[in-house]
Design a protein around this motif. Sequence first.
Motif, PDB file in Angstrom:
ATOM      1  N   UNK A  80       6.389  17.579   1.579  1.00 30.47           N
ATOM      2  CA  UNK A  80       5.555  16.483   2.062  1.00 30.47           C
ATOM      3  C   UNK A  80       6.467  15.331   2.473  1.00 30.47           C
ATOM      4  N   UNK A  81       6.461  14.979   3.738  1.00 33.90           N
ATOM      5  CA  UNK A  81       7.394  13.966   4.238  1.00 33.90           C
ATOM      6  C   UNK A  81       6.714  12.715   4.782  1.00 33.90           C
ATOM      7  N   UNK A  82       5.415  12.788   5.095  1.00 33.24           N
ATOM      8  CA  UNK A  82       4.694  11.624   5.618  1.00 33.24           C
ATOM      9  C   UNK A  82       4.112  10.857   4.433  1.00 33.24           C
ATOM     10  N   UNK A  83       4.968  10.063   3.774  1.00 34.05           N
ATOM     11  CA  UNK A  83       4.596   9.404   2.521  1.00 34.05           C
ATOM     12  C   UNK A  83       4.666   7.894   2.673  1.00 34.05           C
ATOM     13  N   UNK A  84       3.604   7.224   2.274  1.00 31.93           N
ATOM     14  CA  UNK A  84       3.578   5.768   2.180  1.00 31.93           C
ATOM     15  C   UNK A  84       3.528   5.396   0.711  1.00 31.93           C
ATOM     16  N   UNK A  85       4.349   4.449   0.282  1.00 36.70           N
ATOM     17  CA  UNK A  85       4.349   4.030  -1.122  1.00 36.70           C
ATOM     18  C   UNK A  85       4.010   2.547  -1.206  1.00 36.70           C
ATOM     19  N   UNK A  86       3.301   2.187  -2.255  1.00 40.24           N
ATOM     20  CA  UNK A  86       2.960   0.790  -2.496  1.00 40.24           C
ATOM     21  C   UNK A  86       2.847   0.567  -3.992  1.00 40.24           C
ATOM     22  N   UNK A  87       2.871  -0.715  -4.407  1.00 39.96           N
ATOM     23  CA  UNK A  87       2.990  -1.005  -5.826  1.00 39.96           C
ATOM     24  C   UNK A  87       1.761  -1.567  -6.504  1.00 39.96           C
ATOM     25  N   UNK A  88       0.626  -1.667  -5.811  1.00 41.52           N
ATOM     26  CA  UNK A  88      -0.563  -2.220  -6.444  1.00 41.52           C
ATOM     27  C   UNK A  88      -1.812  -1.694  -5.760  1.00 41.52           C
ATOM     28  N   UNK A  89      -2.945  -1.830  -6.463  1.00 46.43           N
ATOM     29  CA  UNK A  89      -4.218  -1.405  -5.886  1.00 46.43           C
ATOM     30  C   UNK A  89      -4.562  -2.248  -4.665  1.00 46.43           C
ATOM     31  N   UNK A  90      -4.288  -3.522  -4.739  1.00 45.50           N
ATOM     32  CA  UNK A  90      -4.578  -4.409  -3.611  1.00 45.50           C
ATOM     33  C   UNK A  90      -3.819  -3.980  -2.360  1.00 45.50           C
ATOM     34  N   UNK A  91      -2.514  -3.719  -2.528  1.00 44.56           N
ATOM     35  CA  UNK A  91      -1.714  -3.286  -1.380  1.00 44.56           C
ATOM     36  C   UNK A  91      -2.138  -1.909  -0.888  1.00 44.56           C
ATOM     37  N   UNK A  92      -2.568  -1.062  -1.822  1.00 47.74           N
ATOM     38  CA  UNK A  92      -3.026   0.278  -1.439  1.00 47.74           C
ATOM     39  C   UNK A  92      -4.259   0.187  -0.556  1.00 47.74           C
ATOM     40  N   UNK A  93      -5.226  -0.646  -0.945  1.00 40.00           N
ATOM     41  CA  UNK A  93      -6.446  -0.791  -0.147  1.00 40.00           C
ATOM     42  C   UNK A  93      -6.137  -1.398   1.218  1.00 40.00           C
ATOM     43  N   UNK A  94      -5.160  -2.291   1.266  1.00 38.12           N
ATOM     44  CA  UNK A  94      -4.749  -2.854   2.555  1.00 38.12           C
ATOM     45  C   UNK A  94      -4.140  -1.779   3.439  1.00 38.12           C
TER      46      UNK A  94
END
Length: 328
Positions: free
Chosen positions: A28-42
């Motif tokens: 799996x190479x198309x990966x987006x990472x984020x550090x919070x629920x707020x940023x995830x929803x954005x």
Amino acid sequence: MWAVKLLAVDNDLYIRDLLPMILAEAGVTDVTVTGSAHNALSAIASQTEPFECFLLDIQMPGASGIELCADIRRLPIYRKTPIIMLTAMQEKSYIDEAFAAGATDYATKPFDIAEVRARVGMAKLLVEEQRRVRELSASAAISSDATATDTKPDFAEHLDLGGVKGLVSTNAFENYLGQLSRAGFQSLSFFSVHVQDGGKIFNRCMASEFEYALRHVADATIASPGTDTVIMCYVGSGNFLCCSSAATMQLSEELEADIQEILDNKDLTHDDGSPLDIEVAIGATVQPLLTEPLRLGALEAQAVKRAMERVREKSAKPKLVNIKRVAF
């Protein structure tokens, strides 16, 4: 390589740096990472093409991963998207809450490449199924055949109903059982809620109407004061398989009466306005041996058998007339 859009959410910077490398090992190479629920929803809101899989940590600042999971499930496009909880939290309360919120699978840290590959591999099957469903939906939209919009499944088919907290797909239920087995949890009770004359209701209803009726049965079961925390799935032929970890389960006849009262008070109707009368039967609970792994098929067979014994027991007794009080 498996071309899938995946969003991983973890407040630990080390994990956020590590996950893309581990996922690459799983193809799996198309990966987006984020550090919070707020940023995830954005991140979710900014996508022109939806994510096809999520990896969520539970403990995060602000909203937890479980709250984020529930928020994602409220978005219609993500109602069936695989959501894997990837967390150090191993207490049963967290496992129950995660699956009740809509998690598809659950893996505990510290994790290794083999485990992540296995979890993501199972998610791949779900993603491929979702792609097929979207293709079929697109074809149905183009088609002028109006009957394609409410195609009925087989009465015996397992259905992924959703829409009720604690009601999960059979795939998620199997993953839930696997997690409970691996963690060695005890004092589990399983029982079946059977919709009596479910076949007649099925034959009378359109597909969406039948699913509406089943969701109300699930809602009544989970709302009953005697069930405590319940995770359940629909296994076909009018049967639900339920798992409860209540310290003292209600007697099945008392639980049946509670659920029946909730259903009766709903005053359900068919689409044409006629009464939709639903009667349920609940068999004695099944408490599996602690030395054996939890298997959906075996538990379903035992629980449904006991529910059908209850149906036969009820049919041998005079039927009581349901009289409701009316305030004047």
